[in-house]
Write a protein that holds these residues in place. Structure first.
Motif, PDB file in Angstrom:
ATOM      1  N   LEU A  32       0.862  -1.151   0.047  1.00  0.00           N
ATOM      2  CA  LEU A  32       0.154   0.123  -0.004  1.00  0.00           C
ATOM      3  C   LEU A  32       0.838   1.246  -0.009  1.00  0.00           C
ATOM      4  CD1 LEU A  32      -2.905   0.928   0.438  1.00  0.00           C
ATOM      5  CD2 LEU A  32      -2.397   1.044   2.681  1.00  0.00           C
ATOM      6  N   THR A  33       0.312   2.161  -0.764  1.00  0.00           N
ATOM      7  CA  THR A  33       1.184   3.510  -0.639  1.00  0.00           C
ATOM      8  C   THR A  33       0.074   4.400  -0.124  1.00  0.00           C
ATOM      9  OG1 THR A  33       2.480   3.188  -2.549  1.00  0.00           O
ATOM     10  CG2 THR A  33       1.972   5.333  -2.142  1.00  0.00           C
ATOM     11  N   ILE A  34       0.669   5.095   0.832  1.00  0.00           N
ATOM     12  CA  ILE A  34      -0.255   5.920   1.761  1.00  0.00           C
ATOM     13  C   ILE A  34      -0.174   7.579   0.783  1.00  0.00           C
ATOM     14  CG2 ILE A  34      -0.863   7.485   3.662  1.00  0.00           C
ATOM     15  CD1 ILE A  34      -1.170   4.364   4.021  1.00  0.00           C
ATOM     16  N   PRO A  35      -1.116   8.205   0.304  1.00  0.00           N
ATOM     17  CA  PRO A  35      -1.343   9.264  -0.421  1.00  0.00           C
ATOM     18  C   PRO A  35      -0.917  10.509   0.422  1.00  0.00           C
ATOM     19  CG  PRO A  35      -3.447   8.690  -0.277  1.00  0.00           C
ATOM     20  CD  PRO A  35      -2.846   7.603   0.230  1.00  0.00           C
ATOM     21  N   SER A  36      -0.192  11.462   0.278  1.00  0.00           N
ATOM     22  CA  SER A  36       0.296  12.549   0.728  1.00  0.00           C
ATOM     23  C   SER A  36      -0.731  13.706   0.687  1.00  0.00           C
ATOM     24  CB  SER A  36       1.715  13.011   0.386  1.00  0.00           C
ATOM     25  OG  SER A  36       2.707  12.100   0.488  1.00  0.00           O
ATOM     26  N   GLY A  37      -0.857  14.224   1.996  1.00  0.00           N
ATOM     27  CA  GLY A  37      -1.747  15.328   2.005  1.00  0.00           C
ATOM     28  C   GLY A  37      -3.064  15.084   1.752  1.00  0.00           C
ATOM     29  N   LYS A  38      -3.422  13.551   2.349  1.00  0.00           N
ATOM     30  CA  LYS A  38      -4.892  13.104   2.109  1.00  0.00           C
ATOM     31  C   LYS A  38      -5.006  12.556   3.409  1.00  0.00           C
ATOM     32  CE  LYS A  38      -5.712  13.709  -2.510  1.00  0.00           C
ATOM     33  NZ  LYS A  38      -6.705  14.875  -2.947  1.00  0.00           N
ATOM     34  N   THR A 168       2.680  13.730   8.871  1.00  0.00           N
ATOM     35  CA  THR A 168       1.764  12.801   9.014  1.00  0.00           C
ATOM     36  C   THR A 168       1.597  12.567  10.235  1.00  0.00           C
ATOM     37  OG1 THR A 168       2.863  11.641   7.051  1.00  0.00           O
ATOM     38  CG2 THR A 168       1.634  10.331   8.482  1.00  0.00           C
ATOM     39  N   ILE A 169       0.068  12.214  10.541  1.00  0.00           N
ATOM     40  CA  ILE A 169      -0.332  11.960  11.647  1.00  0.00           C
ATOM     41  C   ILE A 169      -1.265  10.713  11.615  1.00  0.00           C
ATOM     42  CG2 ILE A 169      -1.897  12.774  13.414  1.00  0.00           C
ATOM     43  CD1 ILE A 169      -1.539  15.674  12.444  1.00  0.00           C
ATOM     44  N   LEU A 170      -0.828   9.809  12.513  1.00  0.00           N
ATOM     45  CA  LEU A 170      -1.531   8.550  12.631  1.00  0.00           C
ATOM     46  C   LEU A 170      -2.434   8.544  13.891  1.00  0.00           C
ATOM     47  CD1 LEU A 170       1.749   6.345  12.103  1.00  0.00           C
ATOM     48  CD2 LEU A 170       0.168   7.248  10.235  1.00  0.00           C
ATOM     49  N   LEU A 171      -3.677   8.017  13.776  1.00  0.00           N
ATOM     50  CA  LEU A 171      -4.682   8.077  14.724  1.00  0.00           C
ATOM     51  C   LEU A 171      -5.216   6.961  15.104  1.00  0.00           C
ATOM     52  CD1 LEU A 171      -5.035  11.150  12.949  1.00  0.00           C
ATOM     53  CD2 LEU A 171      -5.957  11.693  15.195  1.00  0.00           C
ATOM     54  N   HIS A 197      -4.320  22.475   5.193  1.00  0.00           N
ATOM     55  CA  HIS A 197      -2.887  22.427   5.693  1.00  0.00           C
ATOM     56  C   HIS A 197      -1.945  21.465   5.243  1.00  0.00           C
ATOM     57  CE1 HIS A 197      -4.397  25.570   8.474  1.00  0.00           C
ATOM     58  NE2 HIS A 197      -5.333  24.896   8.466  1.00  0.00           N
ATOM     59  N   GLY A 198      -2.391  20.465   4.101  1.00  0.00           N
ATOM     60  CA  GLY A 198      -1.394  19.481   3.621  1.00  0.00           C
ATOM     61  C   GLY A 198      -0.933  18.347   4.393  1.00  0.00           C
ATOM     62  N   ARG A 199      -1.512  18.351   5.227  1.00  0.00           N
ATOM     63  CA  ARG A 199      -1.101  17.201   6.610  1.00  0.00           C
ATOM     64  C   ARG A 199      -1.599  15.676   5.847  1.00  0.00           C
ATOM     65  NH1 ARG A 199       0.877  18.867  11.484  1.00  0.00           N
ATOM     66  NH2 ARG A 199       1.312  21.183  11.434  1.00  0.00           N
ATOM     67  N   THR A 200      -0.652  14.754   6.210  1.00  0.00           N
ATOM     68  CA  THR A 200      -1.263  13.395   5.768  1.00  0.00           C
ATOM     69  C   THR A 200      -1.798  12.913   7.025  1.00  0.00           C
ATOM     70  OG1 THR A 200       0.511  13.408   4.155  1.00  0.00           O
ATOM     71  CG2 THR A 200      -0.547  11.120   4.947  1.00  0.00           C
ATOM     72  N   VAL A 201      -2.733  12.089   6.809  1.00  0.00           N
ATOM     73  CA  VAL A 201      -3.546  11.684   8.140  1.00  0.00           C
ATOM     74  C   VAL A 201      -3.891  10.096   7.673  1.00  0.00           C
ATOM     75  CG1 VAL A 201      -5.787  11.554   9.379  1.00  0.00           C
ATOM     76  CG2 VAL A 201      -4.699  13.789   8.962  1.00  0.00           C
ATOM     77  N   VAL A 202      -3.514   9.263   8.750  1.00  0.00           N
ATOM     78  CA  VAL A 202      -3.834   7.831   8.321  1.00  0.00           C
ATOM     79  C   VAL A 202      -4.570   7.759   9.872  1.00  0.00           C
ATOM     80  CG1 VAL A 202      -3.193   5.289   8.313  1.00  0.00           C
ATOM     81  CG2 VAL A 202      -1.790   7.359   7.323  1.00  0.00           C
ATOM     82  N   THR A 203      -5.962   6.982   9.712  1.00  0.00           N
ATOM     83  CA  THR A 203      -6.609   6.736  11.098  1.00  0.00           C
ATOM     84  C   THR A 203      -7.464   5.443  11.005  1.00  0.00           C
ATOM     85  OG1 THR A 203      -8.412   7.902  12.373  1.00  0.00           O
ATOM     86  CG2 THR A 203      -8.702   8.325  10.061  1.00  0.00           C
ATOM     87  N   VAL A 204      -7.667   4.801  12.064  1.00  0.00           N
ATOM     88  CA  VAL A 204      -8.544   3.619  11.853  1.00  0.00           C
ATOM     89  C   VAL A 204      -9.950   4.215  12.375  1.00  0.00           C
ATOM     90  CG1 VAL A 204      -9.239   1.703  13.360  1.00  0.00           C
ATOM     91  CG2 VAL A 204      -6.789   2.095  12.535  1.00  0.00           C
ATOM     92  N   LEU A 205     -11.109   3.910  11.763  1.00  0.00           N
ATOM     93  CA  LEU A 205     -12.268   4.245  11.944  1.00  0.00           C
ATOM     94  C   LEU A 205     -13.277   3.065  12.196  1.00  0.00           C
ATOM     95  CD1 LEU A 205     -13.059   7.535  10.042  1.00  0.00           C
ATOM     96  CD2 LEU A 205     -12.449   7.287  12.345  1.00  0.00           C
ATOM     97  N   HIS A 206     -14.047   2.981  13.129  1.00  0.00           N
ATOM     98  CA  HIS A 206     -15.115   1.757  13.520  1.00  0.00           C
ATOM     99  C   HIS A 206     -16.262   1.999  12.568  1.00  0.00           C
ATOM    100  CE1 HIS A 206     -15.987  -1.878  15.532  1.00  0.00           C
ATOM    101  NE2 HIS A 206     -17.279  -1.145  15.780  1.00  0.00           N
ATOM    102  N   ASP A 207     -16.827   3.437  12.528  1.00  0.00           N
ATOM    103  CA  ASP A 207     -18.123   3.678  11.801  1.00  0.00           C
ATOM    104  C   ASP A 207     -17.926   3.596  10.238  1.00  0.00           C
ATOM    105  OD1 ASP A 207     -20.111   5.566  10.578  1.00  0.00           O
ATOM    106  OD2 ASP A 207     -20.821   5.054  12.761  1.00  0.00           O
ATOM    107  N   ALA A 215     -12.947   9.707   4.086  1.00  0.00           N
ATOM    108  CA  ALA A 215     -11.745   9.068   3.756  1.00  0.00           C
ATOM    109  C   ALA A 215     -11.663   9.532   2.087  1.00  0.00           C
ATOM    110  CB  ALA A 215     -11.828   7.638   3.688  1.00  0.00           C
ATOM    111  N   ASP A 216     -10.311  10.083   1.854  1.00  0.00           N
ATOM    112  CA  ASP A 216      -9.772  10.134   0.484  1.00  0.00           C
ATOM    113  C   ASP A 216      -9.269   8.811  -0.105  1.00  0.00           C
ATOM    114  OD1 ASP A 216      -9.948  12.974   0.369  1.00  0.00           O
ATOM    115  OD2 ASP A 216      -8.390  13.106   1.939  1.00  0.00           O
ATOM    116  N   LEU A 217      -8.689   7.921   0.799  1.00  0.00           N
ATOM    117  CA  LEU A 217      -8.422   6.521   0.637  1.00  0.00           C
ATOM    118  C   LEU A 217      -9.146   5.750   1.581  1.00  0.00           C
ATOM    119  CD1 LEU A 217      -7.165   4.376  -1.263  1.00  0.00           C
ATOM    120  CD2 LEU A 217      -5.151   4.804  -0.024  1.00  0.00           C
TER     121      LEU A 217
END
Length: 273
Positions: A32-38, A168-171, A197-207, A215-217
């Protein structure tokens, strides 16, 4: 054997990644490639490997195979301080030391930039003030964190991650245990961080519906493997949801976003048999 380095590669790339606890494999062969700014959202049923995958990206777990690369370097071989200047991490249900004020908590985000030759500076002060402003927490900066509501506390933790000034922020499930209003507040904030603000966010969501709409991806996991991905121009179908969650759903379209909305239902004929 040293992992290969790809100097031109930017952002986070998962290369044949396998991970778990001890020798127990939880996620396997993730590419998997994590898209930047998404905003990338990891979704799936309980036990599908979402949090394990996020923890491995965050270096909290070592890979059992493959690797995670950050800007072309194997992240688990990088110095901790170097990684903490590029990745901000918010675990699920973090514990706040008793009596700590919001300002003090957010200030801890500046730790990766401190050292023997560099103590608190004007740049640190500005970074904390900007994080407080972006998250709407400046008005209670000098209140104890444990005196705030759940949604306010979560915004404070996100402010601490922002104060690190990482790209990048991981949550891990940042909306868990929050009232609906505060869940929306947090997701709107994360979306603003990516889009404005161009940050990259990767998060786990239950809903599921929050995942689909924010999600962008969107990356669906099932039994430790990627079961499907949905990006901006892709359609998330009831068939995919059935395959991932093993539940029938009725699909409607959100008139505000144009994205689908899923309502689970039980097949009455099958249930009667």
């Amino acid at each position: 054997m040293p992992q290969r380095v790809t100097p031109a590669e930017q952002g986070i790339v998962l290369d044949a990644l396998s991970a778990g606890y001890g020798q127990t494999l939880i996620v396997d062969d993730i590419n998997l490639t994590i898209p930047s700014g998404k905003m990338t959202v990891l979704a799936g049923a309980n036990g599908s490997g979402k949090s394990t995958l996020l923890s491995t990206i965050a270096r909290m777990l070592k890979p059992l195979g493959g690797c995670v690369r950050l800007d072309g370097q194997a992240i688990h071989q990088m110095p901790t301080k170097a990684v903490s200047r590029q990745l901000g991490i918010l675990p699920q249900s973090p514990l706040t030391p008793e009596g700590l004020t919001v300002f003090e908590l957010v200030s801890r985000g500046r730790y990766p930039w401190q050292g023997l030759m560099r103590q608190w500076s004007d740049a640190d002060e500005l970074a904390v003030e900007e994080a407080l402003r972006l998250t709407g927490t400046r008005e209670f900066a000098h209140l104890p964190v444990d005196s705030l509501s759940g949604g306010q506390r979560q915004r404070c933790w996100i402010a601490m991650a922002l104060a690190q000034q990482t790209a990048t922020i991981l949550l891990d499930e940042p909306t868990t245990w929050l009232d609906l209003r505060y869940q929306v507040d947090i997701l709107e904030l994360l979306q603003t961080l990516t889009r404005e603000h161009g940050r990259t966010v990767v998060t786990v969501l239950h809903d599921l519906n929050f995942a689909v709409n924010y999600a962008d991806l969107l990356v669906f996991l099932k039994q430790g493997r990627i079961a499907g991905t949905i990006s901006d121009n892709d359609v998330c179908s009831p068939e995919l949801i059935k395959r991932v969650f093993d539940v029938d759903v009725q699909m409607s379209i959100n008139p505000q976003t144009g994205k689908p909305f899923f309502m689970p239902f039980r097949d009455r004929q099958a249930a009667a048999q």
